[in-house]
Design an enzyme around this catalytic site. Structure first.
Site, PDB file in Angstrom:
ATOM      1  N   SER A 189       0.842  -1.253  -0.091  1.00 28.71           N
ATOM      2  CA  SER A 189       0.109  -0.126  -0.077  1.00 28.71           C
ATOM      3  C   SER A 189       0.738   1.354   0.105  1.00 28.71           C
ATOM      4  O   SER A 189       0.355   2.488  -0.579  1.00 28.71           O
ATOM      5  CB  SER A 189      -0.987   0.165   1.040  1.00 28.71           C
ATOM      6  OG  SER A 189      -0.173   0.150   2.441  1.00 28.71           O
ATOM      7  N   HIS A 217      -5.729  -4.109   0.195  1.00 28.71           N
ATOM      8  CA  HIS A 217      -5.695  -3.159  -0.845  1.00 28.71           C
ATOM      9  C   HIS A 217      -6.039  -3.765  -2.035  1.00 28.71           C
ATOM     10  O   HIS A 217      -5.727  -3.186  -3.390  1.00 28.71           O
ATOM     11  CB  HIS A 217      -4.325  -2.340  -0.834  1.00 28.71           C
ATOM     12  CG  HIS A 217      -4.397  -1.149   0.288  1.00 28.71           C
ATOM     13  ND1 HIS A 217      -4.878  -0.240   0.264  1.00 28.71           N
ATOM     14  CD2 HIS A 217      -3.714  -1.530   1.410  1.00 28.71           C
ATOM     15  CE1 HIS A 217      -4.524   0.355   1.514  1.00 28.71           C
ATOM     16  NE2 HIS A 217      -3.772  -0.370   2.203  1.00 28.71           N
ATOM     17  N   LYS A 248     -11.971  -0.849   4.142  1.00 29.12           N
ATOM     18  CA  LYS A 248     -11.487   0.070   3.066  1.00 29.12           C
ATOM     19  C   LYS A 248     -12.627  -0.162   1.936  1.00 29.12           C
ATOM     20  O   LYS A 248     -13.431   0.648   2.101  1.00 29.12           O
ATOM     21  CB  LYS A 248     -10.144  -0.709   2.561  1.00 29.12           C
ATOM     22  CG  LYS A 248      -9.034  -0.497   3.682  1.00 29.12           C
ATOM     23  CD  LYS A 248      -7.735  -0.798   3.398  1.00 29.12           C
ATOM     24  CE  LYS A 248      -6.545  -0.295   4.431  1.00 29.12           C
ATOM     25  NZ  LYS A 248      -5.789  -1.372   4.992  1.00 29.12           N
TER      26      LYS A 248
HETATM   27  C1  LIG Z   1      -5.274  -1.460   6.442  1.00 30.41           C
HETATM   28  C2  LIG Z   1      -4.394  -2.888   6.336  1.00 30.41           C
HETATM   29  C3  LIG Z   1      -4.509  -3.863   7.357  1.00 30.41           C
HETATM   30  C4  LIG Z   1      -5.627  -3.442   8.636  1.00 30.41           C
HETATM   31  O1  LIG Z   1      -6.645  -3.552   8.246  1.00 30.41           O
HETATM   32  P1  LIG Z   1      -7.946  -3.029   9.301  1.00 30.41           P
HETATM   33  O2  LIG Z   1      -9.009  -3.781   9.071  1.00 30.41           O
HETATM   34  O3  LIG Z   1      -7.955  -1.620   9.292  1.00 30.41           O
HETATM   35  O4  LIG Z   1      -7.238  -3.493  10.788  1.00 30.41           O
HETATM   36  C5  LIG Z   1      -3.917  -4.837   7.235  1.00 30.41           C
HETATM   37  N1  LIG Z   1      -2.900  -5.067   6.114  1.00 30.41           N
HETATM   38  C6  LIG Z   1      -3.174  -4.317   5.375  1.00 30.41           C
HETATM   39  C7  LIG Z   1      -2.040  -4.676   4.176  1.00 30.41           C
HETATM   40  C8  LIG Z   1      -3.681  -3.218   5.350  1.00 30.41           C
HETATM   41  O5  LIG Z   1      -3.441  -2.425   4.145  1.00 30.41           O
END
Ligand SMILES: *Cc1c(COP(=O)(O)O)cnc(C)c1O
Length: 402
Positions: A189, A217, A248
């Site tokens: 990301s 992502h 997300k």
């Molecule tokens: C955002 C993200 C997380 C964490 O996700 P949440 O549900 O916000 O805890 C874990 N791994 C990756 C690659 C992320 O981008």
């Protein structure tokens, strides 16, 4: 005395962070999350373009999702006040988990409060000291922490370097590992780079390894029906474990999940500590996520919009002379190098009503500070053109571009 010294030490750390230009300030948003948001600064509200949310499909304020969440409050209440195995499992939990499994083509899925918890949960119950984990060096912090909680031997391979991956797998095998799990982010990301999951699966096949992909992502907006990186690369059947987030593209609420074979999911339900010792996901979040997955699966028009937006922004910013990282993903980092410069760049963009965030150490390596822009299906071409204009104006002021 030692208490005083402790608080002085913290104050000193805080001063250092600020002096290094690494201070992460939080701006206050007073509207829903969306392509154009309202922020409040010194008591004044104004509307700014938002280029830094993970709101890829623009579903964070989707009326159908909001209605589904509101209905679930009426039918299922606000919260569970229990972990799943005591009295915290509603029909909605199983409905969502079955939907995720059907969508991703796995036996089952298990939800957590966040993907951070899913990644913290997944390793320890499945692997012991006889086993090995081979992890991409740029993997997300939650994967790194999850691996730390597990007793398996740890190996790191240089990011995206399949030669190094194979070397590390060979090393783990030679050391007598019983089971080897290769772990990668589907998309990195900070860089907007997609992992070669198909290539990783080939190596895994040659050496009899398991494969795990964290697809936070990608879930919802990459691949057919938004099924993510493994599906995009035609290896969804080969990947053993997918972890991802409901926070997300899939409405941006809260929650995470592991999708895998039933042996894995069943064992996680029995043994995963963030599942056994933490509250069940709340009903409105479950209902919202169910609706979000339905919309994402049918959302080719939204995926087309993101791709078009990303192509447009990338080409215009490249033509303007900015150094961009990544490729083929709606994450488009504008590389600036110096942390203070990146922070100043972001501040000036906000003055021009474009909201972006500067990323610097420790979120990215030192001296690779950047502004990470993220395209959304919620952005119009006009809005992006406004953002590009602002980038060029600030870029000239700060002598980043000619
Ligand atoms: C955002 C993200 C997380 C964490 O996700 P949440 O549900 O916000 O805890 C874990 N791994 C990756 C690659 C992320 O981008």
């Amino acid at each position: 005395m030692s208490r005083t010294a402790f608080y002085e030490r913290l104050a000193e750390s805080l001063r250092e962070i600020e002096a290094d230009g690494l201070w992460k300030a939080e701006r206050i948003i007073v509207s829903p999350q969306r392509g154009e948001i309202e922020v409040e600064q010194n008591g004044v509200r104004r509307s700014v373009l938002n280029l830094c949310a993970n709101n890829y499909l623009g579903l964070a304020d989707n009326p159908e999702i909001m209605a589904a969440a509101q209905e679930a409050i009426d039918s299922h209440g606000f919260g569970m006040a229990s972990v799943r195995f005591i009295c915290g499992t509603q029909d909605l939990h199983r409905q969502l988990e079955r939907l995720i499994a059907e969508w991703l083509g796995t036996d089952d899925a298990i939800t957590f409060a966040a993907c951070f918890d899913a990644n913290g949960a997944v390793f320890e119950p499945l692997l012991g000291p006889e086993d090995a984990i081979v992890s991409d060096s740029l993997n997300h912090a939650s994967i790194i922490d999850g691996i730390r909680l597990c007793k398996a031997a740890r190996h790191r391979f240089a990011t995206g370097d399949l030669g190094d991956l194979e070397a590390k797998v060979t090393e783990a095998r030679a050391a007598g590992a019983r089971t080897i799990l290769i772990v990668t982010d589907g998309v990195f990301s900070m860089d907007g780079v997609t992992a070669d999951v198909a290539g990783i699966c080939e190596i895994a096949d040659r050496h009899g390894c398991l494969v795990m992909v964290d697809d936070c992502h990608a879930s919802g907006f990459i691949g057919p029906e938004g099924r993510g990186t493994p599906a995009l690369q035609g290896v969804a059947d080969r990947v053993d474990i997918v972890t991802s987030t409901l926070g997300k593209a899939l409405g941006g609420g809260m929650g995470g999940f592991v999708a895998a074979r039933s042996e894995i999911v069943d064992l996680l339900r029995q043994r995963a500590r963030p599942y056994l010792f933490s509250n069940a996901v709340a009903p409105p979040l479950l209902a919202g996520a169910i609706k979000a997955i339905e919309l994402a699966r049918a959302g080719d028009h939204l995926r087309d919009r993101i791709s078009a937006n990303a192509a447009h922004f990338r080409s215009a910013m490249g033509a303007a002379g900015f150094t961009l990282a990544g490729q083929g993903h709606p994450i488009i980092p504008v590389m600036l190098g110096d942390a203070v410069l990146a922070a100043e760049f972001a501040r000036r963009l906000l003055d021009r009503d474009v909201y972006v965030t500067a990323f610097s150490f420790p979120v990215v390596p030192r001296d690779t500070a950047r502004i990470r822009t993220q395209m959304s299906a919620a952005h119009s071409t006009d809005q992006l053109d406004r953002a590009i204009e602002a980038f060029i104006a600030v870029g000239r002021e700060l002598e980043v571009v000619a």
